[in-house]
Design an enzyme around this catalytic site. Structure first.
Site, PDB file in Angstrom:
ATOM      1  N   ALA A 328       0.832  -1.202   0.000  1.00  0.00           N
ATOM      2  CA  ALA A 328       0.000   0.000   0.000  1.00  0.00           C
ATOM      3  C   ALA A 328       0.867   1.252   0.000  1.00  0.00           C
ATOM      4  O   ALA A 328       1.868   1.317   0.724  1.00  0.00           O
ATOM      5  CB  ALA A 328      -0.922  -0.009   1.210  1.00  0.00           C
ATOM      6  N   PRO A 329       0.513   2.252  -0.798  1.00  0.00           N
ATOM      7  CA  PRO A 329       1.269   3.511  -0.799  1.00  0.00           C
ATOM      8  C   PRO A 329       1.195   4.189   0.569  1.00  0.00           C
ATOM      9  O   PRO A 329       0.270   3.959   1.343  1.00  0.00           O
ATOM     10  CB  PRO A 329       0.551   4.350  -1.866  1.00  0.00           C
ATOM     11  CG  PRO A 329      -0.220   3.379  -2.691  1.00  0.00           C
ATOM     12  CD  PRO A 329      -0.590   2.262  -1.769  1.00  0.00           C
ATOM     13  N   GLY A 330       2.176   5.035   0.848  1.00  0.00           N
ATOM     14  CA  GLY A 330       2.183   5.769   2.114  1.00  0.00           C
ATOM     15  C   GLY A 330       3.324   5.329   3.004  1.00  0.00           C
ATOM     16  O   GLY A 330       4.158   4.493   2.638  1.00  0.00           O
ATOM     17  N   GLY A 333       4.101   1.125   8.142  1.00  0.00           N
ATOM     18  CA  GLY A 333       3.821   1.018   9.562  1.00  0.00           C
ATOM     19  C   GLY A 333       4.835   0.136  10.263  1.00  0.00           C
ATOM     20  O   GLY A 333       5.487  -0.714   9.644  1.00  0.00           O
ATOM     21  N   LYS A 349      -4.376  -5.945   5.910  1.00  0.00           N
ATOM     22  CA  LYS A 349      -3.392  -5.629   6.950  1.00  0.00           C
ATOM     23  C   LYS A 349      -2.998  -6.908   7.687  1.00  0.00           C
ATOM     24  O   LYS A 349      -3.859  -7.629   8.200  1.00  0.00           O
ATOM     25  CB  LYS A 349      -3.975  -4.609   7.932  1.00  0.00           C
ATOM     26  CG  LYS A 349      -4.440  -3.324   7.250  1.00  0.00           C
ATOM     27  CD  LYS A 349      -5.228  -2.412   8.177  1.00  0.00           C
ATOM     28  CE  LYS A 349      -4.332  -1.711   9.162  1.00  0.00           C
ATOM     29  NZ  LYS A 349      -5.091  -0.650   9.912  1.00  0.00           N
ATOM     30  N   ASP A 384     -14.669  -0.178  10.505  1.00  0.00           N
ATOM     31  CA  ASP A 384     -14.887  -1.583  10.827  1.00  0.00           C
ATOM     32  C   ASP A 384     -13.871  -2.426  10.058  1.00  0.00           C
ATOM     33  O   ASP A 384     -13.383  -2.030   8.995  1.00  0.00           O
ATOM     34  CB  ASP A 384     -16.305  -1.986  10.444  1.00  0.00           C
ATOM     35  CG  ASP A 384     -16.720  -3.326  11.038  1.00  0.00           C
ATOM     36  OD1 ASP A 384     -16.044  -3.788  11.990  1.00  0.00           O
ATOM     37  OD2 ASP A 384     -17.714  -3.906  10.567  1.00  0.00           O
TER      38      ASP A 384
END
Length: 613
Positions: A328-330, A333, A349, A384
């Site tokens: 995922a871009p960004g 984590g 995730k 959610d």
């Protein structure tokens, strides 16, 4: 089906099928009992009791699946039942569902029990319901004609609307008295007239309302639709306890966007009594045609059915797409490995195998945080999640960089196998799936001045509403919040959340000497669960545009007193009011005489009603 049995000759097969259906029927009976309790607790204003039964209900499904699995193991040695008998079990089960009122839910329950008993290599089309076997169209509640799925009312004209809406309210047989029902009905009629303006009344003009109330937080909702000619308009009327303690109609919602917010994936599940859930879903799809059936089932508290439908939709999308899963871009984590399929509006995730400093957590602790969110009132500000185990993906659809990420950061969470078609698969042992959003940090960096202003207002509102609901986000960096496609800010990184009531809200101590004052390090003692709101400035106000907007709209954000006031109210047992619509829509604000009659108690404002999560 391969090797379709010509004769259903096994008594054990029938007995197993009957036992599984008995397990489901027990589950759904208890599920409906919660909705009956919700009505009583709403009438009594027992808000803590409502929260408790909402939390308890989430565990019902897995408890019944475990219970049924144990019975089948103990009485039938289910794990060692031959394949031919399993095929007969499924066919007997289909027969038992012929006149059932919840066949789609019962099929999902069958799948859950099977997958608990059998190894995943046995999850084939012969044993479980990959597609529905029983149609849910036109199922009628013939046993109780006084409780149809929905009731139809015929105002006849604009002049007949007041009597029509009065009958609507009375038919729900609420035991608590209304403060002034005639006044509130007048506001409903006035709002409807204002919304429709000079719309010509057609001969088929009518109002339909679902027969059960929808309970959530401190509200009960009448959900329906207005038909006029060939057009259908949504209708929702929230009922609340007013300042006097008596019931009031809070507003009337007549726009699709408002209903989409009401049924958003960022809100907790409704408690609603449904004899025929598929009929409720069909009705709701009529007024929210853009809403996936999976999300509607989930919003009704039938999250396992929603999860099942989501997975079927996902497999269908995989079959009809060719792009690859990518990281995922960004900003990466520290706890989660996040990947996505660009053509599909969700992110996946996976908890990493190890967490670099400063993270101090464990896989089980992270999972417990996600479960906390599942059970808590999300107040429209927490996404959610769908949780899956042992999900097989075609390896050819995984980008090489994503495979390397898995092998480097979460090798224990994957394994490789051959699929039924002979192709290589990568099996992810545990994954959370969430709606994809624009990370707030990217939104604030790339946005116009107007968008930055909006994003900052939304961020402050989101955090304030979360702490009012007893949720401290923990890591409040902008990257841990997302912006939905219609501009609402939502929190989605849960590994550090805590109950606000478990936190110690502290002022930063005054430095005792010049050395402490000039120190670039924290020189005072910080204990677990300590919160220092003054220090939030450091990582929230670095950007000039963000700083200006933040101090204009949320200057109190850095004041420990604001945080402490929320904690004190929570400790005193106060349950906040949260509305899934703008406060300006409420009758007490919309009509001045309503405000003067009922008072204008301050409540958290979820933001403009046009925003849809």
């Amino acid at each position: 089906m391969s090797h379709f049995p010509k004769l259903l000759s096994s008594q054990i097969a029938f007995d197993v099928a009957r036992t599984m259906l008995d397990g489901f029927d027990k589950h759904y009976r208890l599920f409906r009992e919660v909705s009956h309790q919700a009505k009583l607790k709403f009438e009594a204003g027992d808000w803590h009791g409502l929260q408790q039964i909402q939390r308890d209900r989430i565990a019902f499904y897995n408890e019944r699946v475990r219970e049924s699995s144990v019975i089948l193991e103990d009485e039938y040695d289910a794990e060692n039942i031959e394949d031919e008998i399993w095929q007969q079990i499924k066919l007997h089960y289909i027969g038992l569902l012929t006149n059932h009122h919840q066949p789609e839910l019962a099929e999902t329950f069958f799948n859950s029990v099977c997958t608990r008993i059998l190894h995943r290599s046995y999850f084939n089309n012969d044993f479980i319901f990959v597609r529905p076997a029983i149609s849910t169209e036109y199922i009628e509640n013939e046993e109780s004609p006084t409780r149809p799925t929905f009731r139809a009312y015929y105002p006849g004209s604009r002049e007949g609307m007041a009597a029509c809406f009065e009958r609507v309210v009375h038919n729900f047989q609420l035991e608590s008295p209304f403060e002034d029902l005639q006044r509130d009905i007048g506001y409903v009629v006035r709002a409807v007239s204002e919304h429709f303006g000079d719309l010509r009344i057609a001969p088929n003009f009518q109002v339909h309302t679902l027969s059960s109330l929808f309970f959530r937080n401190k509200s009960a909702f009448i959900i329906g639709r207005i038909l006029n000619g060939d057009r259908t308009f949504p209708l929702a009327i929230p009922i609340v306890h007013g300042p006097s303690g008596k019931l009031t109609l809070d507003t009337v919602l007549l726009k699709k966007e408002q209903l989409l917010i009401l049924f958003s994936f960022t809100h907790s599940y409704f408690m609603v009594d449904m004899e025929i859930p598929s009929a409720y879903v069909t009705f709701l799809r009529d007024i929210m045609p853009r809403k996936p059936r999976a999300e509607i089932y989930t919003s009704l508290g039938l999250q396992k059915q929603g999860k099942n439908l989501f997975y079927r939709d996902f497999l269908h999308h995989l079959q009809h797409s060719s792009d690859k899963f990518i990281v995922a871009p960004g900003i990466r984590g520290l706890v989660m490995l996040v990947f996505t399929l660009p053509s599909y509006p969700y992110v996946f995730k996976v908890i990493k195998d190890f967490f670099p400093a400063p993270k101090e957590t464990t896989r089980e602790l992270v999972k417990s945080k996600y479960q906390l969110v599942k059970q808590h009132d999300r107040v429209g500000r927490m996404a959610d999640t769908l949780e899956y185990s042992d999900v097989a993906f075609p390896l050819s659809r995984f980008d090489e960089a994503l495979v390397r990420e898995f092998e480097q950061h979460a090798p224990s969470m994957i394994e490789y196998q051959r699929g039924k078609d002979g192709g290589e698969e990568i099996v992810v042992r545990h994954v959370y799936i969430e709606r994809r959003m624009t990370p707030l940090n990217i939104y604030l960096t790339e946005g116009t001045d107007e968008q930055v202003e909006h994003g900052v207002i939304e961020y402050g509102n989101a955090v304030k509403e979360l702490i009012a609901a007893n949720i401290f986000p923990g890591d409040m960096l902008y990257k841990n919040f997302g912006v939905t496609r219609h501009g609402r800010v939502v929190f989605y990184d849960y590994d550090e959340i805590e109950y606000l009531t478990d936190c110690n809200i502290r002022d930063v101590p005054q430095p005792r000497n010049e050395e402490e004052e000039m120190s670039g390090e924290v020189w005072y003692t910080v204990r677990p669960h300590d919160i220092f709101p003054e220090t939030f400035r450091t990582f929230l106000l670095g950007d000039t545009r963000v700083r200006a907007a933040f101090l204009r709209h949320h200057a109190d954000f850095f004041d420990p007193a604001m945080w402490q006031s929320h904690k004190d109210r929570l400790l005193a047992g106060h349950v906040h009011d949260f509305f899934a619509y703008h406060s300006s829509e409420r009758f007490i604000h919309r009509y001045s005489e309503a405000g003067s009659a009922q008072g204008t108690a301050a409540v958290p404002d979820p933001g403009p009603a046009r925003r849809v999560a």
